[in-house]
Design an enzyme around this catalytic site. Structure first.
Site, PDB file in Angstrom:
ATOM      1  N   LYS A   1      39.912  32.309 -11.921  1.00  0.00           N
ATOM      2  CA  LYS A   1      38.611  32.756 -11.419  1.00  0.00           C
ATOM      3  C   LYS A   1      38.594  34.279 -11.406  1.00  0.00           C
ATOM      4  O   LYS A   1      39.375  34.904 -10.687  1.00  0.00           O
ATOM      5  CB  LYS A   1      38.381  32.226 -10.002  1.00  0.00           C
ATOM      6  CG  LYS A   1      37.083  32.756  -9.393  1.00  0.00           C
ATOM      7  CD  LYS A   1      36.795  32.166  -8.042  1.00  0.00           C
ATOM      8  CE  LYS A   1      35.670  32.885  -7.335  1.00  0.00           C
ATOM      9  NZ  LYS A   1      34.431  33.005  -8.084  1.00  0.00           N
TER      10      LYS A   1
ATOM     11  N   ARG B   1      12.515  20.129   7.122  1.00  0.00           N
ATOM     12  CA  ARG B   1      11.896  18.857   7.513  1.00  0.00           C
ATOM     13  C   ARG B   1      12.532  18.250   8.757  1.00  0.00           C
ATOM     14  O   ARG B   1      11.926  17.445   9.434  1.00  0.00           O
ATOM     15  CB  ARG B   1      11.992  17.868   6.353  1.00  0.00           C
ATOM     16  CG  ARG B   1      10.768  17.921   5.477  1.00  0.00           C
ATOM     17  CD  ARG B   1      10.863  16.908   4.396  1.00  0.00           C
ATOM     18  NE  ARG B   1      12.210  16.899   3.800  1.00  0.00           N
ATOM     19  CZ  ARG B   1      12.505  16.306   2.670  1.00  0.00           C
ATOM     20  NH1 ARG B   1      11.590  15.656   2.015  1.00  0.00           N
ATOM     21  NH2 ARG B   1      13.727  16.340   2.170  1.00  0.00           N
TER      22      ARG B   1
ATOM     23  N   LYS C   1      33.268  26.907 -16.760  1.00  0.00           N
ATOM     24  CA  LYS C   1      33.955  26.223 -15.663  1.00  0.00           C
ATOM     25  C   LYS C   1      35.275  25.667 -16.167  1.00  0.00           C
ATOM     26  O   LYS C   1      35.436  25.419 -17.354  1.00  0.00           O
ATOM     27  CB  LYS C   1      33.078  25.087 -15.149  1.00  0.00           C
ATOM     28  CG  LYS C   1      31.796  25.610 -14.533  1.00  0.00           C
ATOM     29  CD  LYS C   1      31.221  24.661 -13.526  1.00  0.00           C
ATOM     30  CE  LYS C   1      30.037  25.261 -12.803  1.00  0.00           C
ATOM     31  NZ  LYS C   1      30.393  26.243 -11.798  1.00  0.00           N
TER      32      LYS C   1
ATOM     33  N   ASP D   1       6.921  20.411   6.994  1.00  0.00           N
ATOM     34  CA  ASP D   1       7.030  19.947   5.615  1.00  0.00           C
ATOM     35  C   ASP D   1       6.211  20.908   4.756  1.00  0.00           C
ATOM     36  O   ASP D   1       4.993  21.014   4.930  1.00  0.00           O
ATOM     37  CB  ASP D   1       6.488  18.508   5.507  1.00  0.00           C
ATOM     38  CG  ASP D   1       6.652  17.953   4.100  1.00  0.00           C
ATOM     39  OD1 ASP D   1       6.797  18.772   3.156  1.00  0.00           O
ATOM     40  OD2 ASP D   1       6.652  16.722   3.935  1.00  0.00           O
TER      41      ASP D   1
ATOM     42  N   ASP E   1      19.697  37.794  -6.914  1.00  0.00           N
ATOM     43  CA  ASP E   1      20.748  37.476  -7.889  1.00  0.00           C
ATOM     44  C   ASP E   1      22.002  38.025  -7.215  1.00  0.00           C
ATOM     45  O   ASP E   1      22.209  39.246  -7.184  1.00  0.00           O
ATOM     46  CB  ASP E   1      20.495  38.169  -9.223  1.00  0.00           C
ATOM     47  CG  ASP E   1      21.520  37.755 -10.253  1.00  0.00           C
ATOM     48  OD1 ASP E   1      22.709  37.621  -9.889  1.00  0.00           O
ATOM     49  OD2 ASP E   1      21.164  37.552 -11.420  1.00  0.00           O
ATOM     50  N   HIS E   2      22.807  37.131  -6.627  1.00  0.00           N
ATOM     51  CA  HIS E   2      23.863  37.655  -5.743  1.00  0.00           C
ATOM     52  C   HIS E   2      24.904  38.479  -6.486  1.00  0.00           C
ATOM     53  O   HIS E   2      25.651  39.229  -5.880  1.00  0.00           O
ATOM     54  CB  HIS E   2      24.506  36.531  -4.915  1.00  0.00           C
ATOM     55  CG  HIS E   2      25.379  35.626  -5.691  1.00  0.00           C
ATOM     56  ND1 HIS E   2      24.892  34.566  -6.404  1.00  0.00           N
ATOM     57  CD2 HIS E   2      26.709  35.629  -5.893  1.00  0.00           C
ATOM     58  CE1 HIS E   2      25.898  33.955  -7.000  1.00  0.00           C
ATOM     59  NE2 HIS E   2      27.014  34.578  -6.701  1.00  0.00           N
TER      60      HIS E   2
ATOM     61  N   HIS F   1      22.872  36.086 -14.016  1.00  0.00           N
ATOM     62  CA  HIS F   1      23.954  37.006 -13.637  1.00  0.00           C
ATOM     63  C   HIS F   1      24.428  37.867 -14.819  1.00  0.00           C
ATOM     64  O   HIS F   1      24.553  39.081 -14.712  1.00  0.00           O
ATOM     65  CB  HIS F   1      25.156  36.242 -13.080  1.00  0.00           C
ATOM     66  CG  HIS F   1      24.798  35.274 -11.995  1.00  0.00           C
ATOM     67  ND1 HIS F   1      23.911  35.573 -10.999  1.00  0.00           N
ATOM     68  CD2 HIS F   1      25.209  34.002 -11.753  1.00  0.00           C
ATOM     69  CE1 HIS F   1      23.793  34.537 -10.182  1.00  0.00           C
ATOM     70  NE2 HIS F   1      24.567  33.569 -10.627  1.00  0.00           N
TER      71      HIS F   1
ATOM     72  N   LYS G   1      27.280  42.502  -5.534  1.00  0.00           N
ATOM     73  CA  LYS G   1      28.737  42.693  -5.571  1.00  0.00           C
ATOM     74  C   LYS G   1      29.075  44.179  -5.704  1.00  0.00           C
ATOM     75  O   LYS G   1      28.455  44.901  -6.489  1.00  0.00           O
ATOM     76  CB  LYS G   1      29.346  41.898  -6.738  1.00  0.00           C
ATOM     77  CG  LYS G   1      29.259  40.384  -6.498  1.00  0.00           C
ATOM     78  CD  LYS G   1      29.948  39.610  -7.602  1.00  0.00           C
ATOM     79  CE  LYS G   1      29.681  38.123  -7.495  1.00  0.00           C
ATOM     80  NZ  LYS G   1      30.444  37.430  -6.475  1.00  0.00           N
TER      81      LYS G   1
ATOM     82  N   ALA H   1      21.850  28.513   3.993  1.00  0.00           N
ATOM     83  CA  ALA H   1      21.537  29.134   5.285  1.00  0.00           C
ATOM     84  C   ALA H   1      22.769  29.107   6.178  1.00  0.00           C
ATOM     85  O   ALA H   1      23.156  30.133   6.754  1.00  0.00           O
ATOM     86  CB  ALA H   1      20.375  28.393   5.943  1.00  0.00           C
TER      87      ALA H   1
ATOM     88  N   LYS I   1      17.544  31.744  -6.369  1.00  0.00           N
ATOM     89  CA  LYS I   1      17.544  31.278  -7.746  1.00  0.00           C
ATOM     90  C   LYS I   1      17.485  29.750  -7.748  1.00  0.00           C
ATOM     91  O   LYS I   1      17.780  29.156  -6.704  1.00  0.00           O
ATOM     92  CB  LYS I   1      18.768  31.805  -8.466  1.00  0.00           C
ATOM     93  CG  LYS I   1      20.080  31.074  -8.106  1.00  0.00           C
ATOM     94  CD  LYS I   1      21.165  31.382  -9.092  1.00  0.00           C
ATOM     95  CE  LYS I   1      22.264  30.361  -9.015  1.00  0.00           C
ATOM     96  NZ  LYS I   1      23.327  30.499  -9.951  1.00  0.00           N
TER      97      LYS I   1
END
Ligand code: NAD
Length: 494
Positions: A345, A50, A340, A89, A181-182, A244, A186, A22, A152
């Site tokens: 990248k 919470r 990874k 909650d 699904d980001h 993805h 893109k 967020a 996700k």
């Protein structure tokens, strides 16, 4: 082109309003939509989590999240006045009553016309509970729309995903659910369809007659960082391939939709994934490769990272060969890989075309004269664009050929103007456009494909670690292609 923005009237309820996602992505995306006029006077966001916070403290938190975005005088403050907070909650049904009353007030105050968008940005074990309580406690309206945006991961396997979907379905219809699904947000992933269906010279060749193989690489340079606890229970197969990579592959494999509408695109993606060959366990063992990084190049081995089990069998790398059993793709392998601590990248797609049946330039007396394959590379990130490798005559005496590139790369200024995935996806959800969200059927097919290898890997002990940081994964990933007489287009010089 100047597209006039239309205001979306909406009341957003954000579960997980104090969370990392967020603060880093959602408030900034909403602010950009506000600056562009897609959100204006008739929107409000009720944040919940919470933590006990007052409306003022929440407003400050939102202002802090957007402080680096250039803005006109007073713009950020005016935006933050649309944000309200209610501690809650999600596991306590009685707490939803408070939310319900607050939402009714905000709806009136901001004139949001009953349009409700519920965004679940929390640990996935709560998704089902929230959805069920939204209906039971009467937070769903009967005027305007009710939409659910969900983060996700969508399940850990087919069974858990189906259970979650059944729970969501008690409150929301499929066309009210927006599964994030980001990768689908893109720019260059969205561009796959323009490239294919906007260009007859590409789409005409987009089949097994002309394409030899397709390669998708999602390569990460970083390790697990602060996500070790989550990642060690997930692994690359669940974290990257099931969602993805499968979404990217579906866009590459799908047939041309009747029209570019969300329903028509969905139908074709589902059809493509339906024809993905689900392997038997022995086929899966032969067509998947897993890896885990060792120490090297100044970094720890995965097993020595904070928060990781020192005997962890979790894969930080996965490669696979996918086959589609349909008329267009029969015989064409789709090789995919992600991992990874790899060399760099980037995300790219390499479409390798077949060589001519007869090479009239081949000269047995000269070396390196064989025609190279034509390759269409789609650069998703960090650079955005595409390149087409063609053969041309080498300048000079004699007649030799050499591969040359035609390249289009988006300029830095175009990239800067291009919205971030979360901004795009938020906007699509507000507009009710599903094109860039995963449907349940797509997710179900993806899990059925992935579950076979997951079940196998869960019982067979891997010989990890098996690759060095800074490489492109274990040697077995190269052998996966070598055994078919092929190579990864992107590879490091070894
Ligand atoms: P987070 O742990 O930072 O935040 C979780 C939020 O849920 C907090 O606001 C917390 O107060 C709230 N919460 C926890 N238990 C609660 C309860 N019982 N009742 C009410 N509120 C409760 O998580 P995050 O990193 O923001 O991730 C949120 C979701 O987004 C997850 O599904 C995650 O998988 C997904 N996601 C996150 C990222 C990222 O970059 N952070 C990226 C992709 C997807």
């Amino acid at each position: 082109m100047n597209i006039l923005a239309t205001e979306n009237k909406a009341l957003i309820t954000l579960f997980g309003a104090t969370g990392d996602l967020a603060k880093r992505k959602l408030y900034t995306s909403l602010f950009k939509l506000y600056q562009k006029g897609y959100l204006a006077d008739h929107f409000a966001l009720l944040g919940t989590s919470r933590h006990e916070l007052s409306d003022d403290e929440f407003e400050k938190m939102v202002l802090d999240s957007i402080k680096d975005i250039p803005a006109k005088d007073g713009e950020a403050e005016a935006f933050a006045k649309h944000f309200f907070y209610c501690a809650h909650d999600v596991t306590k049904p009685e707490h939803y009553v408070k939310l319900k009353d607050r939402l009714a007030e905000l709806d009136k105050q901001f004139g949001t016309e009953g349009n409700r968008l519920f965004y679940m940005s929390m640990a996935p074990q709560f998704f089902g509970t929230i959805a069920i309580n939204l209906k039971k406690q009467g937070l769903i309206t009967d005027k305007g729309y009710n939409r659910l945006v969900i983060e996700k991961p969508f399940g850990r396997d087919f069974d858990s995903a189906k259970k979650l979907n059944d729970e969501l379905s008690q409150t929301f219809e499929e066309n009210q659910i927006f599964r994030i699904d980001h990768y689908l947000g893109k720019e260059m992933v969205q561009n796959i369809q323009a490239l294919r269906f906007g260009n007859p010279i590409i789409e005409a060749l987009w089949n097994n007659r002309y394409i030899d193989n397709i390669q998708v690489t999602l390569s990460e340079k970083l390790g697990v960082e602060e996500r070790a606890g989550y990642y060690d229970k997930s692994g690359a197969l669940r974290d990257m391939l099931q969602n993805h990579i499968m979404q990217v592959v579906a866009q590459l494999a799908m047939e041309e939709p009747v029209a570019f509408t969300d329903d028509d695109v969905r139908v074709e993606k589902i059809k493509a994934l339906r024809s993905l060959r689900v392997y038997t366990p022995s086929e899966a063992a032969a067509n998947f490769v897993r890896g885990q990084y060792d120490a090297g190049n100044g970094t720890n081995a995965y097993r020595n990272e904070d928060g990781v089990d020192p005997e962890s069998g979790t894969e930080t790398f996965v490669a696979a060969k996918l086959m589609f059993d349909n008329y267009r793709w029969s015989g064409v392998p789709f090789y995919v890989r992600t991992g990874k601590k790899l060399a760099d990248k980037f995300t790219r797609i390499d479409v390798v075309f077949k060589k001519p049946l007869i090479d009239i330039f081949a000269n047995p007396d000269a070396k390196n004269q064989n025609l190279a394959s034509n390759v269409l590379t789609i650069y998703v990130e960090p650079k955005s664009g595409f390149a087409l490798q063609l053969n041309a005559k080498h300048v000079g005496q004699g007649y030799t050929t050499e591969p040359v590139d035609l390249q289009f790369l988006q300029s830095d200024s175009a990239k800067k103007e291009s919205p971030e995935p979360y901004e795009r996806l938020f906007h699509d959800a507000l507009e009710g456009n599903h094109t860039n969200f995963a449907s349940w059927a797509e997710i179900a097919y993806a899990w059925k494909f992935v579950d076979v290898i997951r079940n196998l890997w869960d019982i067979e002990k891997p010989s990890f670690p098996n690759y060095v940081p800074g490489s492109m994964g274990p040697a077995a990933a190269d052998e996966l292609l070598a055994r078919d007489g092929r190579k990864w287009v992107y590879r490091l010089n070894r």
